[in-house]
Scaffold this active site. Structure first.
Site, short mmCIF file in Angstrom:
data_model
loop_
_atom_site.label_atom_id
_atom_site.label_comp_id
_atom_site.label_asym_id
_atom_site.label_seq_id
_atom_site.Cartn_x
_atom_site.Cartn_y
_atom_site.Cartn_z
N SER A 1 0.81 -1.22 0.00
CA SER A 1 0.00 0.00 0.00
C SER A 1 0.84 1.26 0.00
O SER A 1 0.44 2.28 -0.58
CB SER A 1 -0.94 0.00 1.21
N HIS B 1 0.11 3.48 4.69
CA HIS B 1 -0.68 4.15 3.67
C HIS B 1 -0.41 5.66 3.67
O HIS B 1 -0.24 6.28 2.62
CB HIS B 1 -2.18 3.91 3.91
#
Length: 387
Positions: free
Chosen positions: A288, A353
């Site tokens: 991610s 993220h």
């Protein structure tokens, strides 16, 4: 039999050579033929570019006027791709100095665009002629794909036309494809080994792998990058792979593996480092960080060049990209605070993220700003690099 007199060439005396009139006439004819062959636009060695440049620079000033450059382009225009001819003619009209030096000449004729290329075109009064790239018909499948990628990623018609004529699929977008195949292969291996595809993180053997990153294991330096090959489950893998392929492959086709690889790897590193600082008790898995770096950089580039981006349904597609990112991020947050299967070790962190987003909005935007400009020529790149 006559003897030719000694000749001086470049400051050195040549030895006298016995030649016959027939041989001399033949040699002279070959020389004339070679000189005439310079009318054909050369395509490879730099000495041929020099010969052609000298032909249009009889004063040996090191410059040719834009008028002579226009004459050169119009003379050999049939041998150039039509879009490149339009761009080069626009450059000749837009050159503020009124002359072109030898290095600029070589760069232009060799498909190497200088930093001032777009600026020169924007300063010119002449507009690119002809229809837009989107209106062209009779294109093959591969050409339509390149045209689609050009409209997806580039905000200016001059860049789209230049890219359309320059792209050759060599090399192909190998970086994103190789990373994707490796991530799927590792996931399938652990899926068979753990006998589960959904929520693999709930298996006791999942975090014992040598691949996941954990702040307490930061001395094992490979884990800063290797964690991208592990995913918590097929739902995690599917969302990451979808965004990685849909955004990463077109970006790599335009900007190349070096630039996209730099943004991706920096996003991955930023993810593991962010977890080390803000969530020191949790491990991190998944790609991610790299995926969010690419997507964030692309979305930011679209927003900054909104009027120039001509991709279809751009507002809807941008909203869908944000929804996919939000869903995947929400899943990561939920999993982080969900009661872990093994209480001593919490579920994977979601902070990676955010690290990827920060890289995408900083380094990513700088790297994707000018696709034809080398990174070392961008001052913002070095400011970010040393910051």
């Amino acid at each position: 039999m006559e003897k030719s007199s000694p000749k001086m060439t470049g400051g050195t005396r040549e030895a006298p050579v016995n030649i016959s009139p027939a041989v001399a006439a033949n040699a002279e004819g070959e020389e004339i033929e070679v000189l005439e062959s310079t009318d054909v636009l050369p395509v490879a060695p730099e000495d041929q570019w020099k010969s052609l440049f000298d032909k249009y620079d009889p004063e040996n000033s090191g410059f040719i006027s834009t008028e002579r450059f226009r004459d050169l382009l119009e003379t050999h225009g049939s041998e150039l791709d039509p879009h490149k001819l339009e761009v080069l003619l626009a450059l000749a009209d837009g050159n503020a100095d009124g002359k072109i030096c030898y290095q600029d000449f070589v760069n232009l004729m060799s498909n190497k665009r200088s930093n001032s290329f777009r600026r020169a075109i924007l300063q010119g009064s002449r507009q690119l002629k002809g229809c837009s790239l989107r209106d062209e018909v009779g294109l093959g499948l591969s050409q339509r794909l390149v045209r689609h990628v050009a409209y997806e990623t580039l905000p200016r018609e001059v860049d789209r036309k230049w890219y359309f004529d320059s792209y050759t699929y060599c090399p192909p977008p190998w970086f994103i494809l190789a990373i994707t195949i490796a991530e799927v292969a590792v996931f399938m291996y652990y899926g068979l080994q753990l006998d589960r595809l959904v929520l693999q993180v709930s298996s006791p053997s999942f975090l014992k792998s040598p691949l996941p990153y954990h702040p307490q294991l930061r001395a094992q330096a490979w884990r800063y990058l290797s964690y991208i090959f592990m995913h918590t489950g097929i739902e995690h893998l599917s969302l990451n792979m979808a965004m990685q392929l849909l955004v990463g492959v077109p970006l790599e086709m335009v900007h190349g593996a070096l630039r996209i690889g730099l943004v991706y790897v920096c996003g991955v590193l930023a993810g593991s480092l962010a977890v080390s600082v803000t969530d020191m008790t949790a491990p991190v898995v998944g790609s991610s960080g790299g995926v969010y770096a690419l997507v964030s950089a692309h979305l930011a580039n679209v927003v900054m060049n909104w009027s120039g981006m001509k991709c279809q349904f751009k507002l809807f597609r941008m909203a869908m990209a944000l929804v996919c990112m939000s869903v995947e991020f929400g899943r990561a947050v939920w999993l982080r605070f969900y009661p872990p299967a093994f209480p001593p070790c919490p579920n994977p962190s979601f902070v990676a993220h955010l690290g990827g987003v920060v890289v995408g909005l900083t380094l990513g935007v700088v790297v994707l700003q000018n696709y034809e400009q080398r990174l070392q020529e961008q001052s913002l790149f070095w400011i970010f690099f040393y910051a």
